[in-house]
Design a protein around this motif. Structure first.
Motif, PDB file in Angstrom:
ATOM      1  N   GLY A  14      14.543  23.836  10.948  1.00 51.41           N
ATOM      2  CA  GLY A  14      13.226  24.669  11.000  1.00 51.41           C
ATOM      3  C   GLY A  14      12.482  24.394  10.315  1.00 51.41           C
ATOM      4  O   GLY A  14      11.175  25.020  10.335  1.00 51.41           O
ATOM      5  N   GLY A  15      12.738  23.581   9.263  1.00 50.50           N
ATOM      6  CA  GLY A  15      11.449  23.223   8.288  1.00 50.50           C
ATOM      7  C   GLY A  15      10.698  22.143   8.700  1.00 50.50           C
ATOM      8  O   GLY A  15      10.608  21.772   9.967  1.00 50.50           O
ATOM      9  N   SER A  16       9.840  21.437   7.868  1.00 52.95           N
ATOM     10  CA  SER A  16       8.676  20.622   8.204  1.00 52.95           C
ATOM     11  C   SER A  16       8.801  19.325   7.198  1.00 52.95           C
ATOM     12  O   SER A  16       9.227  19.821   5.994  1.00 52.95           O
ATOM     13  CB  SER A  16       7.477  21.232   8.088  1.00 52.95           C
ATOM     14  N   LEU A  17       8.404  18.455   7.670  1.00 57.28           N
ATOM     15  CA  LEU A  17       8.160  17.169   6.790  1.00 57.28           C
ATOM     16  C   LEU A  17       6.628  16.405   7.480  1.00 57.28           C
ATOM     17  O   LEU A  17       6.550  16.668   8.611  1.00 57.28           O
ATOM     18  CB  LEU A  17       9.109  16.127   6.977  1.00 57.28           C
ATOM     19  N   ARG A  18       6.163  15.705   6.559  1.00 51.88           N
ATOM     20  CA  ARG A  18       5.073  14.848   6.970  1.00 51.88           C
ATOM     21  C   ARG A  18       5.166  13.583   6.436  1.00 51.88           C
ATOM     22  O   ARG A  18       5.674  13.178   5.070  1.00 51.88           O
ATOM     23  CB  ARG A  18       3.828  15.549   6.341  1.00 51.88           C
ATOM     24  N   LEU A  19       5.471  12.496   7.443  1.00 57.45           N
ATOM     25  CA  LEU A  19       5.555  11.105   7.096  1.00 57.45           C
ATOM     26  C   LEU A  19       4.357  10.553   6.897  1.00 57.45           C
ATOM     27  O   LEU A  19       3.157  10.827   7.722  1.00 57.45           O
ATOM     28  CB  LEU A  19       6.275  10.438   8.354  1.00 57.45           C
ATOM     29  N   SER A  20       4.148   9.575   6.160  1.00 58.61           N
ATOM     30  CA  SER A  20       2.833   8.740   5.977  1.00 58.61           C
ATOM     31  C   SER A  20       3.296   7.246   6.017  1.00 58.61           C
ATOM     32  O   SER A  20       4.387   6.826   5.682  1.00 58.61           O
ATOM     33  CB  SER A  20       2.241   8.905   4.610  1.00 58.61           C
ATOM     34  N   CYS A  21       2.498   6.409   6.672  1.00 54.90           N
ATOM     35  CA  CYS A  21       2.447   4.938   6.823  1.00 54.90           C
ATOM     36  C   CYS A  21       1.307   4.500   6.444  1.00 54.90           C
ATOM     37  O   CYS A  21       0.176   4.720   7.006  1.00 54.90           O
ATOM     38  CB  CYS A  21       2.885   4.675   8.307  1.00 54.90           C
ATOM     39  N   ALA A  22       1.236   3.690   5.432  1.00 54.51           N
ATOM     40  CA  ALA A  22       0.205   3.124   4.768  1.00 54.51           C
ATOM     41  C   ALA A  22       0.098   1.512   5.175  1.00 54.51           C
ATOM     42  O   ALA A  22       1.012   0.993   5.118  1.00 54.51           O
ATOM     43  CB  ALA A  22       0.106   3.304   3.080  1.00 54.51           C
ATOM     44  N   ALA A  23      -0.831   0.935   5.484  1.00 55.16           N
ATOM     45  CA  ALA A  23      -1.074  -0.198   5.959  1.00 55.16           C
ATOM     46  C   ALA A  23      -2.038  -0.925   4.863  1.00 55.16           C
ATOM     47  O   ALA A  23      -2.455  -0.540   4.285  1.00 55.16           O
ATOM     48  CB  ALA A  23      -1.939  -0.216   7.326  1.00 55.16           C
ATOM     49  N   SER A  24      -1.596  -2.390   4.843  1.00 53.41           N
ATOM     50  CA  SER A  24      -2.070  -3.382   3.658  1.00 53.41           C
ATOM     51  C   SER A  24      -3.430  -3.736   4.020  1.00 53.41           C
ATOM     52  O   SER A  24      -3.995  -4.313   3.079  1.00 53.41           O
ATOM     53  CB  SER A  24      -1.175  -4.373   3.649  1.00 53.41           C
ATOM     54  N   GLU A  25      -3.986  -3.627   5.173  1.00 55.99           N
ATOM     55  CA  GLU A  25      -5.277  -4.188   5.637  1.00 55.99           C
ATOM     56  C   GLU A  25      -6.492  -3.340   6.164  1.00 55.99           C
ATOM     57  O   GLU A  25      -5.783  -2.228   6.618  1.00 55.99           O
ATOM     58  CB  GLU A  25      -4.858  -5.258   6.469  1.00 55.99           C
TER      59      GLU A  25
END
Length: 120
Positions: A14-25
């Motif tokens: 029932g909870g939440s998460l936020r994933l991030s994906c950082a790119a190098s370029e």
């Protein structure tokens, strides 16, 4: 392009998460971005994708209405907001980038994965 996924962790159902994906370029803004996941003993599965300018998004039926993909080209980052998490969402989550990628295939670059565990 190097991709660095983060934001995974342990959360209750029932909870939440936020994933991030950082790119190098900075060429990040040229890529279609996608999120996938792989649970133990299962094949990697498509979750969501977003076009280079964020105008169009695609979702797997299993996450439609619960997950939201977005991107910030100024920060070279794509996000996956995950709400109403279920134990069956437990998996390693991967981000991917592709120039000529179909929403669920054809990606050229992959991040290292981040573990999401949802407890019941």
């Amino acid at each position: 392009v190097q991709l660095q996924a983060s934001g995974g962790g342990l959360v209750q159902a029932g909870g939440s998460l936020r994933l991030s994906c950082a790119a190098s370029e900075r060429t990040f803004r040229s890529y279609r971005m996608g999120w996938f996941r792989q649970a133990p003993g299962k094949e990697r599965a498509f979750l969501a994708a977003i076009t280079w300018n964020g105008a169009t998004t695609y979702y797997a039926d299993s996450v439609k209405g619960r997950f939201t993909i977005s991107r910030d080209n100024a920060k070279n980052t794509v996000y996956l907001q995950m709400n109403s998490l279920k134990p069956e969402d437990t998996a390693v989550y991967y981000c991917a980038a592709g120039i000529i990628a179909n929403p669920n295939s054809g990606y050229d670059y992959w991040g290292q994965g981040t573990q999401v565990t949802v407890s019941s």
